[in-house]
Design a protein around this motif. Structure first.
Motif, PDB file in Angstrom:
ATOM      1  N   TRP A   1       0.832  -1.197   0.000  1.00  0.00           N
ATOM      2  CA  TRP A   1       0.000   0.000   0.000  1.00  0.00           C
ATOM      3  C   TRP A   1       0.863   1.243   0.000  1.00  0.00           C
ATOM      4  O   TRP A   1       2.036   1.222   0.364  1.00  0.00           O
ATOM      5  CB  TRP A   1      -0.936   0.009   1.202  1.00  0.00           C
ATOM      6  N   THR A   2       0.254   2.309  -0.428  1.00  0.00           N
ATOM      7  CA  THR A   2       0.821   3.651  -0.349  1.00  0.00           C
ATOM      8  C   THR A   2      -0.301   4.569   0.066  1.00  0.00           C
ATOM      9  O   THR A   2      -1.459   4.140   0.144  1.00  0.00           O
ATOM     10  CB  THR A   2       1.391   4.131  -1.714  1.00  0.00           C
ATOM     11  N   ARG A   3       0.021   5.797   0.312  1.00  0.00           N
ATOM     12  CA  ARG A   3      -1.006   6.768   0.682  1.00  0.00           C
ATOM     13  C   ARG A   3      -2.074   6.802  -0.411  1.00  0.00           C
ATOM     14  O   ARG A   3      -1.761   6.913  -1.589  1.00  0.00           O
ATOM     15  CB  ARG A   3      -0.375   8.142   0.852  1.00  0.00           C
TER      16      ARG A   3
ATOM     17  N   ASP B   1       3.829   3.445   3.698  1.00  0.00           N
ATOM     18  CA  ASP B   1       4.080   2.740   2.446  1.00  0.00           C
ATOM     19  C   ASP B   1       4.628   1.361   2.775  1.00  0.00           C
ATOM     20  O   ASP B   1       5.382   1.191   3.736  1.00  0.00           O
ATOM     21  CB  ASP B   1       5.130   3.478   1.595  1.00  0.00           C
ATOM     22  N   TYR B   2       4.258   0.382   1.950  1.00  0.00           N
ATOM     23  CA  TYR B   2       4.759  -0.968   2.143  1.00  0.00           C
ATOM     24  C   TYR B   2       4.622  -1.731   0.833  1.00  0.00           C
ATOM     25  O   TYR B   2       3.595  -1.635   0.157  1.00  0.00           O
ATOM     26  CB  TYR B   2       3.967  -1.680   3.240  1.00  0.00           C
ATOM     27  N   THR B   3       5.640  -2.458   0.468  1.00  0.00           N
ATOM     28  CA  THR B   3       5.602  -3.319  -0.705  1.00  0.00           C
ATOM     29  C   THR B   3       5.958  -4.721  -0.262  1.00  0.00           C
ATOM     30  O   THR B   3       6.998  -4.943   0.364  1.00  0.00           O
ATOM     31  CB  THR B   3       6.598  -2.844  -1.785  1.00  0.00           C
TER      32      THR B   3
ATOM     33  N   PRO C   1      -0.025   0.845   8.665  1.00  0.00           N
ATOM     34  CA  PRO C   1      -0.372   2.142   8.095  1.00  0.00           C
ATOM     35  C   PRO C   1      -1.509   2.809   8.867  1.00  0.00           C
ATOM     36  O   PRO C   1      -2.355   2.127   9.452  1.00  0.00           O
ATOM     37  CB  PRO C   1      -0.815   1.799   6.669  1.00  0.00           C
TER      38      PRO C   1
ATOM     39  N   THR D   1      -4.234   4.240  -1.008  1.00  0.00           N
ATOM     40  CA  THR D   1      -4.712   2.888  -1.304  1.00  0.00           C
ATOM     41  C   THR D   1      -6.005   2.635  -0.536  1.00  0.00           C
ATOM     42  O   THR D   1      -6.096   2.909   0.654  1.00  0.00           O
ATOM     43  CB  THR D   1      -3.653   1.829  -0.900  1.00  0.00           C
TER      44      THR D   1
END
Length: 158
Positions: free
Chosen positions: A99-101, A119-121, A152, A103
């Motif tokens: 996710w990112t801001r 943020d996370y990948t 998040p 999402t």
């Protein structure tokens, strides 16, 4: 000072109190001597001033409680108890790789949430993972996806 005017003044001060649970500060400590005189509060006896402070303190607590209950209503699935807000548990619908801001995440309970911070990948797809959404210490909500460390900050979007 007439009782109605005193009640109106007390309500005015109570309405301006912050919605955070913090210790009540006596009215005579919040106002200057000129303000006390301008409002007529300098004419109150010690007993009347104590009563006013007690009423304002009680009202502050009622406002905080009402604001918390209103917040729980806006976030269905959350309820309040004496200890505070409980967490919301559900599962993600579908797959994602992080996710990112911005999402948007849909939960199995029908709630939709948007990531506002974080943020996370992930190297692998996250499918239908169990999630828990918990209130933060200073406000806001945080999403914990089972098996993933980042949390998040999220906000309810429906």
């Amino acid at each position: 000072m007439r009782p109605n005017r005193l009640f109106l003044l007390a309500a005015l001060f109570a309405a301006t109190l912050p919605l955070q649970a913090r210790e009540y500060v006596a009215i005579e400590k919040r106002l200057s001597a000129d303000q006390m005189k301008a409002t007529g509060l300098d004419q109150l006896t010690g007993q009347q001033l104590d009563l006013l402070n007690r009423l304002l303190s009680d009202d502050q607590q009622a406002v905080v409680k009402a604001a918390r209950e209103d917040s729980a209503t806006k976030v269905r699935g959350a309820s309040f108890s004496d200890e505070g807000v409980k967490s919301i548990s559900s599962a993600l619908v579908g797959e994602l790789r992080g996710w990112t801001r911005g999402t948007e995440l849909t939960l199995a309970n029908g709630q939709r949430w948007r990531v506002t911070e974080g943020d996370y990948t992930s190297m692998k797809r996250i499918s239908n993972a169990n999630v828990t959404i918990t209130p933060g210490l200073v406000g806001g909500w945080y999403l914990q996806v089972e098996g993933h460390v980042p949390r998040p900050k999220v906000t309810r979007i429906d």
